[in-house]
Design a protein around this motif. Structure first.
Motif, PDB file in Angstrom:
ATOM      1  N   UNK A  53       0.804  -1.231   0.000  1.00  0.00           N
ATOM      2  CA  UNK A  53       0.000   0.000   0.000  1.00  0.00           C
ATOM      3  C   UNK A  53       0.832   1.274   0.000  1.00  0.00           C
ATOM      4  N   UNK A  54       1.920   1.278   0.746  1.00  0.00           N
ATOM      5  CA  UNK A  54       2.656   2.520   0.967  1.00  0.00           C
ATOM      6  C   UNK A  54       4.075   2.520   0.410  1.00  0.00           C
ATOM      7  N   UNK A  55       4.545   1.371  -0.033  1.00  0.00           N
ATOM      8  CA  UNK A  55       5.914   1.263  -0.523  1.00  0.00           C
ATOM      9  C   UNK A  55       6.030   1.575  -1.996  1.00  0.00           C
ATOM     10  N   UNK A  56       7.153   1.185  -2.539  1.00  0.00           N
ATOM     11  CA  UNK A  56       7.436   1.446  -3.949  1.00  0.00           C
ATOM     12  C   UNK A  56       8.248   0.275  -4.484  1.00  0.00           C
ATOM     13  N   UNK A  57       7.888  -0.210  -5.655  1.00  0.00           N
ATOM     14  CA  UNK A  57       8.655  -1.272  -6.302  1.00  0.00           C
ATOM     15  C   UNK A  57       8.374  -2.648  -5.733  1.00  0.00           C
ATOM     16  N   UNK A  58       9.214  -3.589  -6.117  1.00  0.00           N
ATOM     17  CA  UNK A  58       9.068  -4.977  -5.691  1.00  0.00           C
ATOM     18  C   UNK A  58       9.145  -5.087  -4.167  1.00  0.00           C
ATOM     19  N   UNK A  59       8.458  -6.108  -3.651  1.00  0.00           N
ATOM     20  CA  UNK A  59       8.429  -6.371  -2.211  1.00  0.00           C
ATOM     21  C   UNK A  59       9.239  -7.637  -1.951  1.00  0.00           C
ATOM     22  N   UNK A  60      10.009  -7.618  -0.879  1.00  0.00           N
ATOM     23  CA  UNK A  60      10.831  -8.774  -0.501  1.00  0.00           C
ATOM     24  C   UNK A  60      10.464  -9.151   0.921  1.00  0.00           C
ATOM     25  N   UNK A  61      10.033 -10.410   1.121  1.00  0.00           N
ATOM     26  CA  UNK A  61       9.705 -10.938   2.440  1.00  0.00           C
ATOM     27  C   UNK A  61      10.769 -11.940   2.845  1.00  0.00           C
ATOM     28  N   UNK A  62      11.272 -11.803   4.059  1.00  0.00           N
ATOM     29  CA  UNK A  62      12.217 -12.767   4.617  1.00  0.00           C
ATOM     30  C   UNK A  62      11.752 -13.139   6.018  1.00  0.00           C
ATOM     31  N   UNK A  63      11.604 -14.436   6.256  1.00  0.00           N
ATOM     32  CA  UNK A  63      11.284 -14.944   7.582  1.00  0.00           C
ATOM     33  C   UNK A  63      12.431 -15.863   7.971  1.00  0.00           C
ATOM     34  N   UNK A  64      13.037 -15.608   9.127  1.00  0.00           N
ATOM     35  CA  UNK A  64      14.152 -16.443   9.562  1.00  0.00           C
ATOM     36  C   UNK A  64      13.949 -16.884  11.001  1.00  0.00           C
TER      37      UNK A  64
END
Length: 131
Positions: free
Chosen positions: A54-65
């Protein structure tokens, strides 16, 4: 010390939010992590991904560790703006995501492009995930 990591990058489309929630949950279960922390992490992943879309720009990257008793959820996008907790009015239907993350997570923060949060999970005497 065991380390488990799940990472994915995707285009910012709201249809991806439930998929990312399911992926985070499946990752935790495959890593041997169970209990209420799974729901808390799934909620955090959902809210951080939604925020980036909603508020970001460009591709989204999710990392769960998961390592050493700590779970970390990190979401990045290309916006330089830091995520901030809002205090939504009672009649507003959105705007509570980061408030929820801050309430459920052990810690959280935002550097602009990255917003992250951490959770704790139990380890056994051998340092492995406690069943």
């Amino acid at each position: 010390m065991e380390q488990h990591v799940y990472e994915v990058a995707f285009l910012p489309d709201p249809i991806r939010v439930p998929e990312m929630r399911r992926a985070a949950t499946a990752f935790l279960r495959r890593s041997g992590i169970s209990g209420p922390v799974v729901d808390d992490v799934a909620l955090a992943a959902t809210e951080l991904v939604t925020n980036a879309i909603r508020h970001g720009d460009g591709a989204v990257h999710l990392c769960v560790s998961a390592v050493g008793g700590e779970l970390r959820v990190s979401v990045t996008d290309q916006s330089p703006d830091r995520a901030e907790v809002r205090h939504a009015d009672v009649e507003e239907v959105s705007g509570r995501g980061l408030f929820l993350v801050a309430a459920f997570a052990h810690s959280w923060g935002s550097s602009g492009q990255e917003t992250w949060c951490t959770f704790r999970y139990p380890l056994g005497d051998d340092g492995a995930v406690a069943a």
